[in-house]
Enzyme design. Structure first.
Site, mmCIF file in Angstrom:
data_model
loop_
_atom_site.group_PDB
_atom_site.id
_atom_site.type_symbol
_atom_site.label_atom_id
_atom_site.label_comp_id
_atom_site.label_asym_id
_atom_site.label_seq_id
_atom_site.Cartn_x
_atom_site.Cartn_y
_atom_site.Cartn_z
ATOM 1 N N GLU A 140 64.910 40.150 30.431
ATOM 2 C CA GLU A 140 63.476 39.828 30.507
ATOM 3 C C GLU A 140 62.557 41.046 30.584
ATOM 4 O OE1 GLU A 140 63.040 37.005 33.737
ATOM 5 O OE2 GLU A 140 64.327 35.539 32.756
ATOM 6 N N GLU A 265 71.533 30.532 28.679
ATOM 7 C CA GLU A 265 71.120 29.832 29.918
ATOM 8 C C GLU A 265 70.525 28.460 29.622
ATOM 9 O OE1 GLU A 265 68.598 32.249 32.415
ATOM 10 O OE2 GLU A 265 69.640 34.103 31.901
HETATM 11 C C1 XIL Z 1 67.840 31.851 38.636
HETATM 12 C C2 XIL Z 1 68.888 31.161 39.504
HETATM 13 O O1 XIL Z 1 69.358 30.038 38.829
HETATM 14 C C3 XIL Z 1 68.278 30.794 40.830
HETATM 15 O O2 XIL Z 1 69.293 30.296 41.696
HETATM 16 C C4 XIL Z 1 67.602 32.005 41.466
HETATM 17 O O3 XIL Z 1 66.938 31.608 42.643
HETATM 18 C C5 XIL Z 1 66.603 32.638 40.515
HETATM 19 O O4 XIL Z 1 67.262 32.943 39.312
HETATM 20 N N1 XIL Z 1 66.437 33.435 34.009
HETATM 21 C C6 XIL Z 1 67.528 34.163 34.400
HETATM 22 C C7 XIL Z 1 68.347 33.725 35.544
HETATM 23 O O5 XIL Z 1 67.875 35.148 33.715
HETATM 24 O O6 XIL Z 1 68.913 34.790 36.245
HETATM 25 C C8 XIL Z 1 67.582 32.839 36.487
HETATM 26 O O7 XIL Z 1 68.459 32.330 37.466
HETATM 27 C C9 XIL Z 1 66.907 31.729 35.722
HETATM 28 C C10 XIL Z 1 65.916 32.287 34.722
#
Ligand code: XIL
Length: 357
Positions: A140, A265
């Protein structure tokens, strides 16, 4: 759920097998806390997935209680689970603007930032070297609305180790160090918000592509783009969003650069589907089917991971985002660990994909 068009046969089907049939790795993010405590969840993972990634436990903050110490228990636990079950393991991530430890601000300065980053990657990447399928080296880094040149995010790492080049210094250092310490892992740039047809997504895609091209020009090691794929069954305006032309053009460009693509994701929020559970599941499943049916057409896409596997542990549970106060149902298995129509849709999309070499 026995939904029309998504008859659930259940037994024996797995996303791992469906993916393997086409040369695609299929799996999900794992909560290590749940893996340790919930035997049914563990069994579901064993039955279903061929690749795992820690939802939190490989991130900088969770791994670094202090500037001089590491906490590897949870990450090691997942690595051992993956190894014992013949699953591939992804690393997520070395660099992100979130989930940094409290000590980061105040301790990390322009003077020591490069050393902090390099030593982190040496320690973590080195510990799991040879065991990682792919590392999200940087997560990101683009946020066009932050207003920096080239769309870079005004992140803590950018502030201490950014600079003004076409590739921020922290990105270059992270990828070069990752390649050095784990030459076998695919090195991934991972981001969200590049999936849609809206103007924001188009701008973000352009900025991400500029970054990837600049990295290649500067011979910074890079193997793949991660497309997070946190998407929506229905938008706030009540319409079904379109995912397709812009994203597919981006994936084709990435392929032509000699890079792979991973869906890293995926989940489909049903925040704005105002209906009963059956209709919500159908909307989510249709989006799984159309999104994966589209994206998997390009053979550059080598892996699909959902962000969790069961609604019981989805990160969206914390958001209380549905107007009716019920929990979201964004994943292929519901909170009772039963397959939903989304599971069938994912299996079908994998089955329907062209075979990879
Ligand atoms: C999220 C997790 O799922 C949560 O448990 C945590 O509190 C915050 O992060 N993009 C990403 C992930 O790259 O690392 C994130 O994961 C969700 C959004």
């Amino acid at each position: 759920m026995g939904l029309p068009g998504f008859a659930q046969t259940g037994a024996g089907l797995s996303i791992r097998a469906a993916g393997a049939g086409r040369g695609i790795l299929a799996g999900c993010a794992v909560s290590v806390r749940a893996l340790r405590s919930d035997a049914a969840y563990k069994k579901l993972l064993e039955e279903q997935v061929g690749i795992v990634v820690a939802e939190n436990e490989f991130k900088f903050g969770p791994l670094r209680p202090s500037p001089t110490t590491f906490f590897f228990d949870d990450a090691d636990y997942l690595a051992a689970f993956a190894e014992a079950n013949g699953m591939k393991l992804r690393g997520h991530n070395f660099v992100w603007h979130r989930q940094l430890p409290k000590w980061f601000d105040g301790y990390v300065t322009p003077t020591n930032a490069e050393q902090v980053l390099v030593s982190h990657i040496e320690a973590v990447g080195g510990r799991y070297a040879g065991k990682i399928h792919s590392w999200d080296v940087v997560n990101e880094a683009i946020q066009v609305s932050d207003g920096l040149p080239d769309g870079f995010r005004d992140s803590p790492w950018q502030k201490v180790l950014g600079g003004t080049g076409a590739v921020p210094r922290y990105i270059e250092v992270a990828f070069r160090t990752a390649r050095r310490v784990d030459p076998k892992a695919l090195l991934v740039y991972n981001d969200y918000g590049v999936e849609g047809e809206d103007e924001g997504s188009a701008k973000k895609r352009a900025a991400v592509m500029e970054l990837l091209r600049a990295m290649q020009r500067q011979k910074i090691p890079l193997d793949a783009l991660g497309v997070q794929s946190h998407i929506s069954a229905v938008n706030k305006d009540g319409r079904v969003p379109v995912y397709g032309p812009g994203l597919m053009a981006m994936i084709a460009e990435v392929r032509k650069m000699g890079l792979k693509v991973l869906v890293t994701e995926m989940d489909v929020n049903d925040r704005y589907v105002a209906a009963e559970v059956g209709a919500r599941d159908l909307a989510v499943a249709q989006m799984y089917g159309s999104y994966l049916g589209t994206v998997l057409q390009d053979r550059a896409v080598i892996a699909v991971l959902t962000w969790g596997i069961t609604d019981k542990y989805t990160w969206l549970n914390g958001e209380d985002s549905r107007a009716d106060g019920t929990a979201e149902r964004p994943l292929p298995f519901d909170a009772a660990l039963q397959p939903t129509a989304a599971f069938t849709a994912e299996v079908r999309a994998l089955d329907g994909a062209p075979a990879r070499d």
